[in-house]
Scaffold this motif. Structure first.
Motif, PDB file in Angstrom:
ATOM      1  N   VAL A  74      13.583  -3.819   4.521  1.00 15.31           N
ATOM      2  CA  VAL A  74      12.326  -3.827   3.778  1.00 15.31           C
ATOM      3  C   VAL A  74      11.191  -3.570   4.758  1.00 15.31           C
ATOM      4  CG1 VAL A  74      10.762  -5.188   2.330  1.00 15.31           C
ATOM      5  CG2 VAL A  74      13.246  -5.458   2.098  1.00 15.31           C
ATOM      6  N   LYS A  75      10.441  -2.482   4.540  1.00 14.29           N
ATOM      7  CA  LYS A  75       9.332  -2.117   5.432  1.00 14.29           C
ATOM      8  C   LYS A  75       8.038  -2.074   4.641  1.00 14.29           C
ATOM      9  CE  LYS A  75      12.137   0.813   8.509  1.00 14.29           C
ATOM     10  NZ  LYS A  75      12.310   2.195   9.044  1.00 14.29           N
ATOM     11  N   TYR A  76       6.939  -2.384   5.316  1.00 13.47           N
ATOM     12  CA  TYR A  76       5.618  -2.331   4.695  1.00 13.47           C
ATOM     13  C   TYR A  76       4.711  -1.464   5.562  1.00 13.47           C
ATOM     14  CZ  TYR A  76       7.529  -6.435   2.363  1.00 13.47           C
ATOM     15  OH  TYR A  76       8.334  -7.296   1.650  1.00 13.47           O
ATOM     16  N   ASP A  77       4.047  -0.488   4.951  1.00 15.22           N
ATOM     17  CA  ASP A  77       3.154   0.395   5.705  1.00 15.22           C
ATOM     18  C   ASP A  77       1.955  -0.359   6.253  1.00 15.22           C
ATOM     19  OD1 ASP A  77       4.572   2.769   5.521  1.00 15.22           O
ATOM     20  OD2 ASP A  77       3.759   3.243   3.544  1.00 15.22           O
ATOM     21  N   LEU A  78       1.553  -1.408   5.576  1.00 10.32           N
ATOM     22  CA  LEU A  78       0.387  -2.201   5.985  1.00 10.32           C
ATOM     23  C   LEU A  78       0.678  -3.679   5.775  1.00 10.32           C
ATOM     24  CD1 LEU A  78      -2.386  -0.047   4.262  1.00 10.32           C
ATOM     25  CD2 LEU A  78      -2.030  -0.252   6.738  1.00 10.32           C
ATOM     26  N   PRO A  79       0.118  -4.555   6.596  1.00 10.54           N
ATOM     27  CA  PRO A  79       0.335  -6.005   6.417  1.00 10.54           C
ATOM     28  C   PRO A  79      -0.102  -6.486   5.039  1.00 10.54           C
ATOM     29  CG  PRO A  79      -0.706  -5.546   8.529  1.00 10.54           C
ATOM     30  CD  PRO A  79      -0.710  -4.256   7.778  1.00 10.54           C
ATOM     31  N   GLU A  80      -1.177  -5.879   4.498  1.00  9.68           N
ATOM     32  CA  GLU A  80      -1.669  -6.314   3.181  1.00  9.68           C
ATOM     33  C   GLU A  80      -0.619  -6.119   2.089  1.00  9.68           C
ATOM     34  OE1 GLU A  80      -5.357  -4.614   5.358  1.00  9.68           O
ATOM     35  OE2 GLU A  80      -3.188  -4.264   5.273  1.00  9.68           O
ATOM     36  N   LEU A  81       0.223  -5.101   2.269  1.00 12.82           N
ATOM     37  CA  LEU A  81       1.240  -4.817   1.257  1.00 12.82           C
ATOM     38  C   LEU A  81       2.316  -5.895   1.222  1.00 12.82           C
ATOM     39  CD1 LEU A  81       1.791  -0.949   1.608  1.00 12.82           C
ATOM     40  CD2 LEU A  81       0.596  -2.161  -0.216  1.00 12.82           C
TER      41      LEU A  81
END
Length: 972
Positions: free
Chosen positions: A668-675
Motif C-alpha cells: 500500500v503506497k500513498y503519493d502524499l502523507p495527507e492521503l
C-alpha cells in the motif's frame, strides 16, 4: 429535415403508451418526430388519465415543442356515481388545457374520475364538467363521442342537443365538432352529418386523427398490443382490433389530403394550439406546515429539539471518550452540530427535518422498528441527534455535505426503513397529521422489458409457451438489457431471427413494443406530502386495491418540487424486532441492539467463517466467499465489503486487489502523507464518494460543498465539467505546493475510482444493521432462527433452507402441532416449534380461529373435536388436508390416512353442530358429547401414515406440487 408544411397542422387527439396497452406512442419518440417534422405543437390525450402529462411537458419543452396537455375523458350517461348495466356505457370527450386554470380543472376532473366515478373506466359526468369547465377546450371526440354516437343511431336532433349542451358547458368559443377519417366507411357518413350540424349550429369543425401509434408500419404491433390488453390472440376473429391501419401520427400533408374538402378544419388545429398555453411549474412551497409550540418559529423549535436530542446522545459519546475510542473531541461534535444547524436554517429546511423527526418519533413511541439510517442522511449529526439515524457520523468520518450541500440547492432526501409489518401505521399517521387530501403514495409504471415483451407478444401471436420461453432464455442475464443489445450479445438469438419467419415477426413486434408502459402500480416506498390538497397540484389515481396514489411518477413529482419521501419496508427490521421479543419471552433478557458494543470477536468470527445465512446484505454465496478470504475484524471492514460487492468493483477486479492489500500481499503506497489519513481505512483504495470529497478538500482547498460538486461531475463524466474541475483541482494543489505531476496523477485516480465510488454513509448504516443481525445469530441463535423462519412464512423453499440452517447449528425444529404451535415459529427451550401459519393453504385467520378454540378447550383431544371446535367458516377441506399432511394433527391419536378419509364426515358434522348452536338448539354432540365425537372410529387407514409426535426426531421435506412441508416423525 423539418417538414415545411408541418406548421399547418397540429395533432390534437393522440394516445401514448400511457393509455395502457392501447397506445403505442412512446413520449420521447413522439416529441422527436414532432420536432423533426417542424410541427409547432402536439397534444397528448390519453384515455381517462394524465399519467404522461408532466413527463411529456418536460420532454416537449426540452425539445422546443409546445406541449398541449389533454385527456380523452369518459363521460357517464347520467351520474358518474351510478352503477349497473346502463352505467357501463360511457361517451368519450377530448379536453385540452387552454390556460393554467384549465390545467387545474382537468386535474380535478381526472382525479374525480378515479376517486368517485370509477366503474370499469374512470368516469366524469356533465355536472362535474360544468363545475370545472373554465380554461378547457373540448372536442366532440371519436365515434364514441356523444355527438357522433347519436348520429350513428340516426338521431340527428339528439346529436344537435348533445352538441349544444357541451357548447353551453364549455362556452361559445371552446367547443368544437371533431371530424376524423381513418378510412372507415361509417366515418364518411358521420362526417357529412357533422358538417351539416356545424352549419346549423355554428359550432366549428376541427380535423384530428385518432393517433395510437407513430407510423403506419406500427399497425401490426399495435394489434398485438391490443391482444395483450384483452388477453386474446391474433387468430381470434372476435378480438378487439382497429378496422384500418390509419390510426397513426400522420404528416400535415397527409391530413391536408384527407380533409382537402375541409381545409378550415385542418388549419383550425393550429389556432387551437396557439390558444393553449400552460406551464407546469415547481410549487412555491414544498413543505407542509409543521405546527410548532407557541413562542417558537420552525427554526427555533428545530434547534431546540436538535440540542435536546444531542444532549440525550451525549452520555454515549462521553463513554467512548473515556474509553479512548472517540475519534473526534466533544468540542468538534459541538462545532459540527452548530454548523449543521446554521446551514439547515439558512437553507430553510428546518421544517423538513421537523416533519421527519416527528413521524420517526411517533414510530419509536409506538414500538415500530426504525432502521439505523439509509443513504446520505447518515452523514448528518443533526439526523443522529434527532434519532432519524443511529450512526454517529463523526466516528465513521461521514460528511454532511454529501447529504446537504449549500452549493447544490436541492431538497434533502431522507429515506427511512421501517419494519415491513408496521410500515403502514407510519404512513397512516402522516395522513392523519397532514390531512388525507394532502398525502398519497406515488404511482409507478411497469414497462415491457426484453424478456417480458417477448413472452407477451408470443402469447398474442399464438406461439407455444415452451417455444417462446426457450427464445426468451436466449437473452443474456444482464440487468435492464434491451433487445437490440441482446441480439448483439446472443448469436443464437440473432441466428434464429434470420432463419425462422415466425421468430422474426415475434422479435420485430417485441422491438416495437419494448419499453412501453404496461400497467400502473403503487411505488413500493414513495410517499408525497403536500402543503395543500394534492388535487390542486397533481392528479390522483385509485388502484384496484383502493390505494390512492398520484398519477405522476417519482420523476415528475420531484420536478414539480413536492416533498417526496421513501417509507421503505425492511424485513430485517421485523426479524430483529421479533428476535428481541422472543429473547425477552424465552430467556427473560432485555436487549438494546442500538447500544451494542461493536467489537464482539464472536460476531466477526461468524463473518470470517462465511456463516452468514440470514445475515442482512451478507447472505449471498459470492459475499460469503469474500468474507472468508477477507477475514473482517471491525465494522469498517463490513462497511467496505458492503460498498465493494457491486457489479462495477467486482468486474473491475477491485475486490481481489482490496483483499491482497489487507493481507499484505500487495504494498500500500500513498503519493502524499495527507492521503494516508484519508485512505488508510481502505488500504489506499479510493472506495467511497466521501473520500473523493476529502481529497479535494485537503489537497486542493475545495470547500466540502465544492468537493461534492466535483464528486458529482466525476460520476457523470461530462467532458466540459471534468475539464473545469480538473483545472480548479490542479490550481488548488499548486497553491499548496503539490507537484503538478502528482496532482494530475491523483486527479486521474479519483476520476477512475469515482465510477465505482459508493456512498459511505449508506454502506456504514447497513453494515451496522448486518452487525446487529449477526450478533443475534451468534448469541441467541434459537430466537434469531425462529424470527427468520417467521419472516419467510409463505415461502416454502426459504423455510426449508432456514430449517436446515437451524439444524446445522444444533437447533431442532419441532413439527407443527395444533396443541402446541402458535401462529408463528416459536422457541421452546433450545428448540423451535413450527408455526401453523407457515403451512400452505392455512391462512392467518384460520390459525387465529384454531388458537381461540384451543384457549377455550385447553387442548384438542381428538380429530372430530378439533373440527367441531374451530369456527367452520374458517375451515374447509383444503385447509384440513394441509394440516393433516403437514403433521399438525398427528397428536390427536389417529392415522393421517384415517383423518384424510374422515374429513368430509367431520366437516359435515361440525357444520351441523355449529348451525344448531347458532340457532339455540342442542344437538347430540353438544355439551358432554364431545369426547364421544372425538373418539368416533375413523375409517381404517394405512398404519404407515400414522405420526405420533412427542419429543421426536423429525425430518422435513416439501411435498411435490403441494408446497406443504411434510414432517416424518419417529418416537424416541
Amino acid at each position: 429535415m423539418a417538414d415545411a408544411a408541418g406548421s399547418n397542422f397540429v395533432h390534437l387527439h393522440l394516445h401514448t403508451d400511457y393509455s395502457l396497452l392501447d397506445g403505442a406512442c412512446g413520449i420521447k419518440e413522439l416529441v422527436e418526430e414532432t420536432a423533426r417534422r417542424g410541427m409547432p405543437a402536439v397534444a397528448v390525450t390519453d384515455h381517462g388519465n394524465l399519467f404522461a402529462a408532466a413527463n411529456f411537458y418536460h420532454q416537449a419543452t426540452s425539445r422546443g415543442v409546445k406541449p398541449i396537455i389533454g385527456c380523452e375523458v369518459y363521460v357517464a350517461p347520467d351520474n358518474r356515481k351510478n352503477r349497473g348495466a346502463e352505467a357501463e356505457r360511457s361517451n368519450h370527450l377530448v379536453l385540452l388545457c387552454e390556460t393554467d386554470e384549465g390545467y387545474r380543472n382537468l386535474i380535478q376532473l381526472v382525479s374525480a374520475g378515479y376517486l368517485e366515478g370509477f366503474y370499469y373506466k374512470p368516469r366524469v359526468d356533465h355536472d362535474l364538467l360544468a363545475q370545472h369547465s373554465r380554461g378547457l377546450i373540448a372536442l366532440s371526440a371519436c365515434l364514441r363521442g356523444e355527438v357522433a354516437s347519436a348520429l350513428l343511431e340516426d338521431k340527428f336532433d339528439q346529436a344537435r342537443a348533445n352538441a349544444q349542451r357541451l357548447r353551453e358547458i364549455f362556452g361559445q368559443d371552446n367547443f368544437f365538432l371533431e371530424v376524423q377519417d381513418q378510412g372507415m366507411e361509417v366515418e364518411t357518413r358521420i362526417n357529412r352529418d357533422l358538417v351539416k350540424l356545424s352549419r346549423e349550429t355554428g359550432i366549428p369543425l376541427v380535423a384530428t386523427n385518432d393517433c395510437h401509434y407513430l407510423t403506419r408500419s406500427d399497425a401490426h404491433a399495435q394489434e398485438v398490443l391490443m391482444c395483450i390488453q384483452t388477453g386474446k390472440t391474433m387468430s381470434d376473429t372476435q378480438r378487439m382490433k382497429f378496422p384500418t391501419d390509419q390510426f397513426y401520427f400522420k404528416t400535415a400533408e397527409e391530413m391536408a389530403q384527407v380533409f382537402r374538402e375541409l381545409p378550415d378544419a385542418v388549419e383550425r388545429t393550429v389556432r387551437i394550439a396557439e390558444r393553449c398555453n400552460v406551464k407546469i411549474e415547481r410549487v412555491a412551497n414544498s413543505f407542509p406546515e409543521f405546527h410548532v409550540p407557541e413562542g417558537h418559529t420552525a427554526g427555533s423549535y428545530f434547534e431546540k429539539v436538535v440540542r435536546e436530542g444531542f444532549a440525550a446522545r451525549a452520555p454515549q459519546i462521553e463513554r467512548l471518550e473515556k474509553e479512548g475510542r472517540l475519534r473526534h473531541s466533544v468540542a468538534e461534535y459541538e462545532k459540527r452540530l452548530a454548523d449543521e444547524i446554521a446551514m439547515i436554517q439558512k437553507m430553510r429546511f428546518a421544517g423538513y427535518f421537523l416533519i421527519v423527526w416527528n413521524f420517526i418519533k411517533y414510530a419509536r413511541e409506538q414500538g415500530i422498528p426504525v432502521g439505523p439510517g439509509r443513504g446520505s442522511a447518515a452523514g448528518s449529526l443533526v439526523s443522529y441527534a434527532l434519532r432519524i439515524t443511529d450512526v454517529d457520523p463523526l466516528q465513521y468520518d461521514l460528511l454532511f455535505e454529501r447529504f446537504l450541500n449549500p452549493e447544490r440547492v436541492s431538497l434533502p432526501d431522507i429515506d427511512i426503513d421501517f419494519c415491513m409489518r408496521r410500515r403502514g401505521e407510519v404512513i397512516e399517521y402522516v395522513r392523519q397529521k397532514y390531512g388525507q387530501a394532502s398525502v398519497a403514495q406515488i404511482i409507478t409504471f411497469g414497462t415491457m422489458a426484453a424478456k417480458a415483451v417477448l413472452k407477451d407478444a408470443g402469447r398474442a401471436l399464438d406461439m407455444p409457451y415452451g417455444e417462446v420461453d426457450k427464445i426468451a432464455k436466449m437473452i443474456p442475464v444482464t440487468l435492464n438489457i434491451e433487445l437490440e443489445d441482446a441480439l448483439k450479445q446472443s448469436p443464437q438469438l440473432a441466428a434464429l431471427r434470420q432463419s425462422d419467419e415466425r421468430v422474426k415477426e415475434l422479435i420485430e413486434v417485441a422491438l416495437r413494443l419494448e419499453g412501453l408502459a404496461r400497467h400502473a402500480s403503487t411505488h413500493a416506498a414513495g410517499v408525497v406530502i403536500s402543503p395543500q390538497p394534492l388535487t390542486e397540484i397533481v392528479p390522483l389515481y385509485k388502484s384496484s386495491k383502493d390505494e390512492i396514489t398520484t398519477q405522476y411518477d417519482m420523476n415528475a413529482i420531484e420536478r414539480i418540487g413536492l416533498l417526496k419521501m421513501d417509507f421503505l419496508g425492511l424485513t430485517t427490521l421485523t426479524v430483529l424486532d421479533d428476535a428481541v421479543r422472543l429473547v425477552r419471552q424465552n430467556r427473560g433478557v432485555e436487549l438494546d441492539l442500538p447500544g451494542l458494543a461493536l467489537d464482539d470477536a464472536g460476531v466477526y468470527a461468524l463473518f470470517a467463517r462465511g456463516d452468514t445465512t440470514g445475515i442482512f446484505q451478507f447472505e449471498s454465496h459470492g459475499m460469503r466467499d469474500i468474507l472468508k478470504r477477507y477475514q473482517p475484524t471491525r465494522l469498517e471492514d463490513l462497511t467496505a465489503l458492503n460498498a465493494l460487492y457491486r457489479p462495477g468493483p467486482i468486474q473491475g477486479g477491485m475486490i481481489d486487489d482490496f483483499i491482497a492489500r489487507k493481507h499484505g500481499k500487495k504494498q500500500v503506497k500513498y503519493d502524499l502523507p495527507e492521503l494516508e489519513e484519508i485512505l488508510a481505512e481502505t488500504w489506499g483504495v479510493i472506495l467511497y464518494q466521501e473520500q473523493v470529497m476529502q481529497i479535494a478538500n485537503r489537497l486542493a482547498g475545495f470547500s466540502l460543498g465544492d468537493a461534492d460538486l466535483l464528486r458529482r461531475a466525476m460520476g457523470k463524466k461530462k467532458p466540459e465539467e471534468m475539464a473545469a474541475q480538473r483545472e480548479k483541482f490542479l490550481a488548488g494543489c499548486a497553491a499548496r505546493k503539490i507537484a503538478a505531476k502528482k496532482a494530475e496523477r491523483i486527479f486521474d485516480l479519483m476520476a477512475e475510482f469515482a465510477g465505482y465510488g459508493f456512498n459511505k454513509s449508506h454502506s456504514c448504516a447497513y453494515a451496522l444493521l448486518a452487525y446487529q443481525t449477526a450478533w443475534l445469530k451468534t448469541h441467541y441463535p434459537v430466537e434469531f432462527t425462529a424470527a427468520m423462519l417467521t419472516s419467510e412464512t409463505g415461502n416454502t423453499e426459504k423455510v426449508v433452507k432456514y430449517i436446515n440452517e437451524g439444524r446445522s447449528m444444533g437447533i431442532t425444529v419441532l413439527p407443527p402441532d395444533v396443541n402446541s404451535s402458535d401462529l408463528d415459529f416459536t422457541p421452546v427451550g433450545d428448540d423451535i416449534r413450527f408455526g401453523l401459519a407457515a403451512i400452505k393453504n392455512v391462512g392467518e385467520n384460520t390459525v387465529r380461529g384454531i388458537l381461540a378454540a384451543r384457549e377455550t378447550l385447553g387442548k384438542f383431544s381428538g380429530f372430530f373435536e378439533f373440527c367441531g371446535s374451530v369456527d367452520a367458516r374458517l375451515m374447509n377441506k383444503r385447509v384440513l388436508e394441509s394440516l393433516v399432511r403437514a403433521g399438525a394433527l398427528d397428536g390427536l391419536g389417529a392415522h393421517r390416512a384415517q383423518m384424510i378419509a374422515a374429513i368430509d364426515r367431520a366437516m359435515e358434522r361440525a357444520q351441523k353442530s355449529q348451525r344448531a348452536k347458532e340457532s339455540g338448539q342442542h344437538g347430540l354432540f353438544m355439551g358432554g358429547g364431545s369426547a364421544a365425537a372425538a373418539t368416533a372410529a375413523p375409517p381404517p387407514g394405512d398404519a404407515a401414515g400414522r405420526g405420533r409426535v412427542g419429543r421426536a426426531r423429525t425430518s422435513c421435506r416439501r411435498v411435490r406440487g403441494a408446497g406443504v412441508l411434510h414432517f416424518r416423525a419417529s418416537a424416541r
